[in-house]
Enzyme design. Structure first.
Site, short mmCIF file in Angstrom:
data_model
loop_
_atom_site.label_atom_id
_atom_site.label_comp_id
_atom_site.label_asym_id
_atom_site.label_seq_id
_atom_site.Cartn_x
_atom_site.Cartn_y
_atom_site.Cartn_z
N HIS A 254 0.84 -1.21 0.00
CA HIS A 254 0.00 0.00 0.00
C HIS A 254 0.87 1.25 0.00
O HIS A 254 1.89 1.33 0.70
CB HIS A 254 -0.91 0.02 1.24
CG HIS A 254 -2.13 -0.83 1.09
ND1 HIS A 254 -3.08 -0.61 0.12
CD2 HIS A 254 -2.57 -1.89 1.83
CE1 HIS A 254 -4.07 -1.49 0.26
NE2 HIS A 254 -3.76 -2.30 1.28
N CYS A 323 0.25 1.86 -5.74
CA CYS A 323 -0.73 2.71 -6.44
C CYS A 323 -0.22 4.13 -6.57
O CYS A 323 0.58 4.61 -5.77
CB CYS A 323 -2.06 2.71 -5.69
SG CYS A 323 -2.85 1.10 -5.55
N ARG A 332 -0.33 2.65 -11.51
CA ARG A 332 0.67 1.97 -10.70
C ARG A 332 2.03 2.65 -10.88
O ARG A 332 2.34 3.17 -11.94
CB ARG A 332 0.80 0.50 -11.09
CG ARG A 332 -0.46 -0.32 -10.87
CD ARG A 332 -0.79 -0.46 -9.40
NE ARG A 332 -1.97 -1.29 -9.20
CZ ARG A 332 -3.21 -0.81 -9.11
NH1 ARG A 332 -3.41 0.51 -9.23
NH2 ARG A 332 -4.22 -1.64 -8.92
#
Length: 355
Positions: A254, A323, A332
């Site tokens: 993340h 991300c 991405r």
């Protein structure tokens, strides 16, 4: 003079002269005191011996008579009013008006008296309808309450996403790292293959002060949302392990929320160390290149020799994916590194972790 005068006693001229100017006393012809009461004589001034008009008697006051009438008091009830009955009526009208209501009453007192008066049924219904809010007011209140509730829920959700998920993920990741290190210290051997969600290594990025467990798989629930980074091991996206002779070790993490271990990987520069620590060895990589933006479907970045990485042939590579832009998952970001050292744990930590 035509008026009667009482006779005086006869006597000598001297005696008569001596009686002039003296009030008749008890020796007078008419009994003295009675005459004075019936015919009072003018008072004499002590200094000038001149005649003086007596002062008129004082009129009785309200306190003396014990009665207060319109003839004795004025419009304000403080002064005498002359003129007889007609004047008294006018004074009463000025005080009370035509219907007996005081004219000097303030508007607030009149409103209070009006409010105390009982309302008719029609007036009561009219006031009740006036107090009842209309449809527009009710609709605006309902919309306002919906907006307030929605705002509160959004604030709670943002607080949960940006703060609480990080707190919880950091706690879970720290617990997983401690458990992994305890197993290594106790000499407990790990199998060559790992179950989805099982931790097997630690990722160090010294420049970003990141130390995070690496678990098998990229499941959000089992791995990523628990603050760890995941190893691409699913069919179709399977990548090599660090101890492979050649291949690409692909990791996902993340960038925001849930521990956000890869939030600042865009700050890495060529040459910055990236270290993978396992039970037996340290694998040291040097950051080589970055792809700031690419499509989420661009799986070629995980190829054994990624085309956009700048690598020319087979080697031992690492790929970090996350991300971008921040707080979105539209695209991405990719960071590549090349292995430069494989160091057994028996020889101690590599220089990248010592300094």
């Amino acid at each position: 003079m035509t008026a009667l005068r009482p006779e005086r006693d006869s006597g000598t001229a001297g005696d008569q002269g001596s009686s002039y100017g003296q009030p008749y006393g008890d020796s007078g012809a008419f009994g003295g005191g009675w005459y004075e009461e019936q015919y009072p004589q003018p008072l004499l001034d002590d200094e000038t011996v001149a005649l003086r008009i007596p002062e008129p008697p004082a009129r009785p006051t309200v306190a003396e008579t014990g009665a207060e009438t319109g003839a004795e008091t004025g419009a304000a009830g403080t002064g005498p009013v002359g003129g007889g009955r007609a004047a008294r009526r006018k004074a009463a009208k000025r005080r009370h008006g035509r219907r007996g209501a005081p004219r000097d009453q303030s508007p607030g007192e009149e409103a209070a008296e009006t409010a105390k008066a009982p309302l008719s049924r029609v007036e009561a219904r009219r006031q009740a309808r006036a107090r009842k809010p209309g449809a527009a007011v009710i609709a605006s209140r309902a919309i306002g309450e919906i907006f307030i509730t929605t705002g509160v829920l959004m604030l709670l959700f943002v607080t949960y996403q940006l703060w609480w998920t990080n707190v919880r993920a950091h706690a879970q990741a720290n617990q997983a790292a401690s458990s992994l290190q305890d197993d290594w210290a106790s000499g407990k051997r790990s199998p060559g293959t790992f179950e989805p969600g099982q931790g097997f290594a630690l990722l160090h990025i010294p420049k970003l002060d990141v130390v995070v467990p690496i678990a098998e798989g990229i499941s959000s629930k089992k791995v990523l949302d628990r603050g760890m980074v995941g190893h691409y091991a699913e069919e179709g996206l399977k990548t090599a392990m660090p101890d492979a002779k050649t291949g690409n070790f692909g990791l996902a993490g993340h960038r925001n929320t849930h521990g956000e271990p890869f939030r600042y990987i865009n700050k890495l520069e060529p040459g910055d160390p990236i270290v993978v620590e396992t039970q037996d060895k340290y694998f040291v990589y040097k950051m080589a290149s970055i792809l700031p933006v690419t499509s989420p479907s661009n799986v070629s970045v995980l190829d054994p020799v990624p085309k956009q990485s700048g690598f020319k042939g087979p080697g031992r590579y690492i790929t970090l994916t996350t991300c971008t832009p921040e707080f979105t998952s539209k695209y991405r970001m990719i960071v590549w590194g090349k292995m430069v050292e494989e160091r057994p744990r028996s020889k101690g930590k590599p220089d990248a972790l010592v300094s």
